[in-house]
Scaffold this active site. Sequence first.
Site, PDB file in Angstrom:
ATOM      1  N   LYS A 209       5.567  22.509 -61.378  1.00 36.72           N
ATOM      2  CA  LYS A 209       6.594  21.509 -61.631  1.00 36.72           C
ATOM      3  C   LYS A 209       5.984  20.214 -62.183  1.00 36.72           C
ATOM      4  O   LYS A 209       4.794  19.947 -62.049  1.00 36.72           O
ATOM      5  CB  LYS A 209       7.364  21.211 -60.337  1.00 36.72           C
ATOM      6  CG  LYS A 209       8.322  22.325 -59.894  1.00 36.72           C
ATOM      7  CD  LYS A 209       9.576  22.345 -60.732  1.00 36.72           C
ATOM      8  CE  LYS A 209      10.611  23.356 -60.283  1.00 36.72           C
ATOM      9  NZ  LYS A 209      11.317  22.974 -59.062  1.00 36.72           N
ATOM     10  N   ARG A 243       9.221  29.994 -54.398  1.00 35.93           N
ATOM     11  CA  ARG A 243       9.517  30.518 -55.727  1.00 35.93           C
ATOM     12  C   ARG A 243       8.302  30.245 -56.606  1.00 35.93           C
ATOM     13  O   ARG A 243       7.905  29.095 -56.782  1.00 35.93           O
ATOM     14  CB  ARG A 243      10.766  29.840 -56.289  1.00 35.93           C
ATOM     15  CG  ARG A 243      11.254  30.376 -57.623  1.00 35.93           C
ATOM     16  CD  ARG A 243      12.544  29.666 -58.039  1.00 35.93           C
ATOM     17  NE  ARG A 243      13.105  30.209 -59.254  1.00 35.93           N
ATOM     18  CZ  ARG A 243      12.807  29.786 -60.482  1.00 35.93           C
ATOM     19  NH1 ARG A 243      11.939  28.780 -60.644  1.00 35.93           N
ATOM     20  NH2 ARG A 243      13.362  30.337 -61.543  1.00 35.93           N
TER      21      ARG A 243
END
Length: 274
Positions: A209, A243
């Site tokens: 991210k 995830r």
Amino acid sequence: MAIINRTPDSFYDQGKTWSEDLSTELALAQADEAIAQGAEIVDIGGVKAGPGDDVSAGEEIARVVPTIAAVHDKHPGVLISVDTWRAEVADAALAAGAGLINDTWAGYEPELIAVAGHYGAGYVCSHTGGATPRTRPHRVHYDDVVASVIAETTALAERAAAAGCAQELIYLDPTHDFGKNTFHGLELLRRVDELVATGWPVLMALSNKDFVGETLDRPVDQRVAGTLAATAWAAARGVAAFRAHEVKETVDIIRMTAAISGYVRPLATTRGLA
């Protein structure tokens, strides 16, 4: 939770499993590999999270449903998640074999929870601070980002349970980068104990991210080490699911953390025992 992106423009893999004719071979091969590496959930998505070309609900269904059906047919014991905020897409995905709705846009379509409940499926309760799907955060502010996450996700969890969703598959996801800046992302990890203390299982999508990239000043293809460090921190504090793009490495992190904590035994021990 392994990531299968059925998009030509995903931020990380740049369309690794995309095919213009929407054939499922590449996606199924990636699912096979992820499951062999230890993934217990396969998350299949058909729309890039960030800004990009418009994708209609019909196009999203065409991208994800055949892949869901193919993975379900080959791996009937594996939980399949569909990454969507649209009730129409969720309905088609659940009918094809999915068992979990990964709603990364925090109930933007309120009907989505009812669809999940109708099928008795699981539901991922996200936090975006009210952001519209596929928008980037801009000068976002919270008096207390963790309190906001807990309030929004637990309210969604209670709605999901009341609607008939599978209780054991209702997750809270603080949803790093969605409606948040890097300081918010770090604070959510720093105070992850508060999320776990809600009693609902927590899912984190940390993989590569922007908050990792900004913390380390690394481009998207150089964020694995930072991702795994954040994963180890969260796993040690009770986060239930991750995830991830790098499944094998993430499974190793989780297993090593669990072994240090005494929850699992080492897999192959000979040193000093003979």
